[in-house]
Design an enzyme around this catalytic site. Structure first.
Site, PDB file in Angstrom:
ATOM      1  N   ALA A   1      -1.702   6.068  -6.116  1.00 14.05           N
ATOM      2  CA  ALA A   1      -0.839   6.812  -6.735  1.00 14.05           C
ATOM      3  C   ALA A   1      -1.133   7.962  -7.006  1.00 14.05           C
ATOM      4  O   ALA A   1      -2.395   8.256  -6.829  1.00 14.05           O
ATOM      5  CB  ALA A   1      -0.288   6.008  -8.085  1.00 14.05           C
TER       6      ALA A   1
ATOM      7  N   GLU B   1      -3.016  -1.586  -2.790  1.00 14.65           N
ATOM      8  CA  GLU B   1      -1.871  -2.596  -2.961  1.00 14.65           C
ATOM      9  C   GLU B   1      -0.911  -2.388  -1.999  1.00 14.65           C
ATOM     10  O   GLU B   1      -0.330  -3.576  -1.434  1.00 14.65           O
ATOM     11  CB  GLU B   1      -1.254  -1.956  -4.434  1.00 14.65           C
ATOM     12  CG  GLU B   1      -2.171  -2.569  -5.526  1.00 14.65           C
ATOM     13  CD  GLU B   1      -1.746  -1.981  -6.895  1.00 14.65           C
ATOM     14  OE1 GLU B   1      -1.466  -0.723  -6.943  1.00 14.65           O
ATOM     15  OE2 GLU B   1      -1.338  -2.824  -7.587  1.00 14.65           O
TER      16      GLU B   1
ATOM     17  N   GLY C   1      -2.987   2.106  -5.588  1.00 11.94           N
ATOM     18  CA  GLY C   1      -1.684   1.775  -4.714  1.00 11.94           C
ATOM     19  C   GLY C   1      -1.820   1.588  -3.160  1.00 11.94           C
ATOM     20  O   GLY C   1      -1.214   1.210  -2.461  1.00 11.94           O
TER      21      GLY C   1
ATOM     22  N   GLU D   1      -8.220   1.663 -10.910  1.00 12.15           N
ATOM     23  CA  GLU D   1      -7.514   2.166 -12.003  1.00 12.15           C
ATOM     24  C   GLU D   1      -7.871   2.008 -13.316  1.00 12.15           C
ATOM     25  O   GLU D   1      -7.973   3.122 -14.268  1.00 12.15           O
ATOM     26  CB  GLU D   1      -5.877   1.296 -12.075  1.00 12.15           C
ATOM     27  CG  GLU D   1      -5.251   1.647 -11.024  1.00 12.15           C
ATOM     28  CD  GLU D   1      -5.244   0.645  -9.718  1.00 12.15           C
ATOM     29  OE1 GLU D   1      -6.628   0.327  -9.343  1.00 12.15           O
ATOM     30  OE2 GLU D   1      -4.559   0.762  -8.714  1.00 12.15           O
TER      31      GLU D   1
END
Ligand code: CAA
Length: 704
Positions: free
Chosen positions: A65, A108, A105, A128
């Site tokens: 992200a 992911e 992300g 994270e």
């Protein structure tokens, strides 16, 4: 790809290739997920497309992200169609083609793909936790389904980057493909699997979830208790993975999202994000052009085989450099090499290093008998005794023998870099590179710019630090440079508080509870108390107004030099490093305080913390004012990596901002009234307080 387009779609025969292009690291900024959805729709709608490949342009797959967007306003509502869900439901297979990094992300996204191929140099992970959050896009639900809850917990709670080969063994990567040929290999892979059905959709794969026993989760909570104290994110990670083993996929994702939204707004996450960006900022030198050509550092040497010199040589060897090391006498060199070997052996015994790796590293360290033998080295780091005549002998010799353009760096922590530069006829090649003990462990690499240091000598030093796994930060040439000078008032204040009635164990407990791994008095016992003693004596002779520390002196004069003598601020049992409070020390403190006539008082924890840290904040402001630091945030980075300041508190200046610049100033001003000159508030701090400028945003008056 059209210019400015974040995601593109093209067809290569019957394979749709989706490319994410969002430099520098393909973060998932607004527009990227939407672009991926649109491309997936295109591929699924096109009858001629049998499978798709998702790949990143530039240096990485997707680094996660966009962290810069976090904390800006309320959480964005999830889009109507998330690309993860679109992939799960895609009737055609999607292959993630990974190079560089697939983090957060990014991984992911790759986990929502049906297959993953990677080049050998690729790294994947869910880091994270390192920025105070947890994966928020299904990572805690998909990874345990793919590789089992135990391995998933390890990755998610540590946040580590996993190399491709290991990721393949774990089952994250399906195939490793040759470096440089990722796109073609991924297309070939996609053709190979295009007709395979059913599609491997991780969300439906519940086979290994029963491995997530209550003992696994409880055991993990216990094992992180010490290092994760005062933090919530590591526990939120565990909670989310545990939920994966108990709840249906969508419910697990909903819980993960709830925890994510809570965490992302937490103080812990804000501080850790700040630390992340401060570490990137510290690499930037506004006064030196970014494209300055660097000098070679392939061939390094260390002069001085003492504890620091040995640790420096190990730092080079640990990062693959062949390094020469020399000392004034053969005995000193032999002793140094024996110490290096013993240090490596300890790591092997502890299991953190294999015997084979130790042998390789040791073989890279080459003892040589004289400075003449290092004449052709690109870079020398001098780590000899901290005495000017000793430095004079070495720098005169280096000047005489080193090849032109060789970098002459000094690891001094106390001697003016200009004095050493002027011992040579090439002062432009001289700078400071200050390591922190133990040099092979501590990450801080403080580069000191002398008044004549050439720009490329500084830029090369900064890069050299990074090459040996350090965090480089620039300091001006001031007594103690940036890190130690800003720390010095803390060290003085901790002893002055003893005069007023505090005890070492009380102060240490406050700082451990705050988040330091070890209290400052216990740290003193590890480093040895004699060094500070000698420095104080020197300073007292130099400066007539020097604030002496009689208690610290008496402790040393009682033969208490720290762990090496079995007693210092604490006493130690034989063969054990646990500090035990010692009534003898309490007695020294009491007697000295009585003789000095200092009024005694009870300390609150808050007062102890603020007395120590505000003293340093004030000094940091003086350093910025004098133009000896580029930015306040550099000081924070130095405290994180040089002194074990708890990362989730951001750093010294960031932490002070959580109290408030005005309040910090007022408190310092009131201590100035009570304690006198040493608390005189820095005018720079006053200006910040008047303007309401956060300390962490302050820029130093560095000469341009
Ligand atoms: N968001 C925004 N900017 C980022 C970024 C991210 N995720 N990752 C890197 N950058 C920026 C850096 O700030 C830097 O910018 P400047 O040049 O302006 O300073 C630039 O990209 C290059 O970064 P580095 O200097 O760090 O480059 P590197 O090659 O040394 O390291 C990296 C690359 C390993 C990817 C490193 O940047 C990194 O660790 N990034 C963070 C990765 C991360 O934490 N990802 C998870 C994000 S949270 C998430 O994804 C939540 C979720 O579940 C949806």
């Amino acid at each position: 790809m059209a210019e400015g387009e974040l995601v593109s779609f093209e067809k290569v025969e019957d394979i749709g290739v989706i490319t994410v292009d969002n430099p520098p690291v393909n973060a998932m900024s607004p527009g990227v997920p939407e672009g991926i959805v649109a491309a997936l729709d295109k591929g699924n709608a096109d009858l001629a497309v049998k499978a798709m490949v998702l790949i990143g342009a530039g240096r990485s797959f997707i680094a996660g992200a966009d962290i810069r967007q976090f904390g800006k306003g309320p959480p964005r509502p999830a889009p109507a169609r998330r690309h993860y869900d679109v992939m799960d439901q895609s009737p055609k297979p999607v292959v993630a083609a990974i190079h560089g990094y697939a983090l957060g992300g990014g991984l992911e996204t790759a986990l929502a793909c049906h297959y993953r191929v990677a080049v050998p140099s690729a790294k994947v992970g869910l880091p994270e936790v390192l920025i105070g959050i947890l994966p928020g896009a299904g990572g805690t639900q998909r990874l345990p389904r793919l590789i089992g809850p135990k391995a998933a917990l390890d990755l998610i709670v540590s946040g580590r980057h996993v190399p491709a080969e290991e990721a393949q063994k774990l089952g994250i990567i399906d195939e490793i493909v040759p470096e440089g040929g990722l796109r073609d290999a991924a297309i070939a892979f996609a053709k190979k699997i295009a007709d395979r059905r059913p599609l491997p959709v991780i969300r439906n794969n519940n086979g290994r979830l029963a491995e997530g026993t209550p003992e696994l989760f409880e055991g993990t909570r216990k094992s992180i208790a010490r290092r994760a104290r005062n933090q919530r994110a590591p526990y939120a990670c565990i909670e989310a993975v545990e939920a994966a083993t108990k709840l249906p996929f969508d419910e697990g994702c909903a819980l993960e999202r709830k925890l994510f939204d809570e965490q992302v707004a937490s103080e812990e996450a804000k501080a850790l994000r700040y630390a992340f960006f401060a570490e990137r900022e510290v690499t930037k030198l506004p006064h030196i052009p970014r494209d300055t050509p660097l000098r070679s550092t392939d061939n390094p040497a260390v002069v001085g085989a003492g504890t620091m010199g040995g640790g420096i040589a190990m730092s080079f060897a640990d990062y693959g450099f062949d390094v020469k090391i020399t000392d004034a006498t053969q005995e000193a060199l032999d002793r140094g090499m024996a110490r290096i070997r013993a240090n490596y052996e300890t790591s092997v015994k502890r299991g953190s290093l294999s015997q084979e790796e130790m042998d390789k590293r040791l073989a890279r360290i080459h003892p040589v008998t004289s400075i003449d033998d290092i004449a052709d080295c690109d870079v020398v780091i001098e780590a000899a005794f901290e005495q000017i005549p000793v430095k004079e002998v070495i720098f005169t010799k280096l000047d005489a023998v080193m090849k032109p353009g060789a970098l002459l760096y000094s690891n001094t922590s106390g001697i003016d870099i200009d004095i050493m530069a002027d011992m040579t006829k090439r002062p432009q090649d001289v700078a400071g590179t200050h390591f922190f003990a133990p040099a092979n462990v501590m990450k801080l690499f403080e580069v000191v710019q002398g008044s004549k240091s050439a720009p490329d000598v500084i830029a090369t030093a900064m890069a050299l630090g990074r090459k040996i796994g350090k965090v480089s930060g620039l300091a001006g040439n001031t007594d103690g440079f940036l890190a130690n000078r800003s720390r010095a008032p803390f060290s003085t204040e901790m002893v002055i508080m003893l005069e007023e009635g505090a005890l070492p164990e009380q102060i240490d407990k406050v700082m451990i509870d705050f988040g330091y791994p070890v209290g400052p008095f216990a740290v003193g016992d590890i480093s040895g108390l004699d060094i500070g003693y000698d420095t104080r004596k020197r300073r007292a002779e130099q400066y007539p107004n020097y604030r002496t520390l009689p208690i610290a002196d008496r402790v040393v004069e009682a033969g208490r030099l720290g762990q090496k003598t079995g007693k210092g601020w604490y006493r130690y049992e034989k063969g054990d490093r646990t500090p035990h409070p010692d009534p003898e020390v309490a007695e020294i403190i009491k007697k000295s305080a009585a003789e000095m006539g200092v009024p005694q008082h009870e300390f609150t924890n808050d007062e102890i913390l603020k007395r120590l840290l505000f003293a340093s904040v004030n000094e940091a402001c003086k350093i910025l004012d004098e133009g000896k630091a580029l930015r306040a945030s550099d000081i924070d980075v130095m405290w994180l990596h040089g002194f074990g300041f708890p990362r989730y508190r951001g750093g010294l200046m960031y932490w002070a901002d959580t109290i408030g610049v005005r309040e910090v100033y007022n408190q310092i001003a009131s201590w100035h009234q009570r304690y006198g000159e040493r608390w005189a508030p820095s005018p720079f701090l006053r200006k910040l307080a008047d303007a309401g400028t956060p300390l962490r945003e302050a820029k130093g008056n560095w000469p341009s």
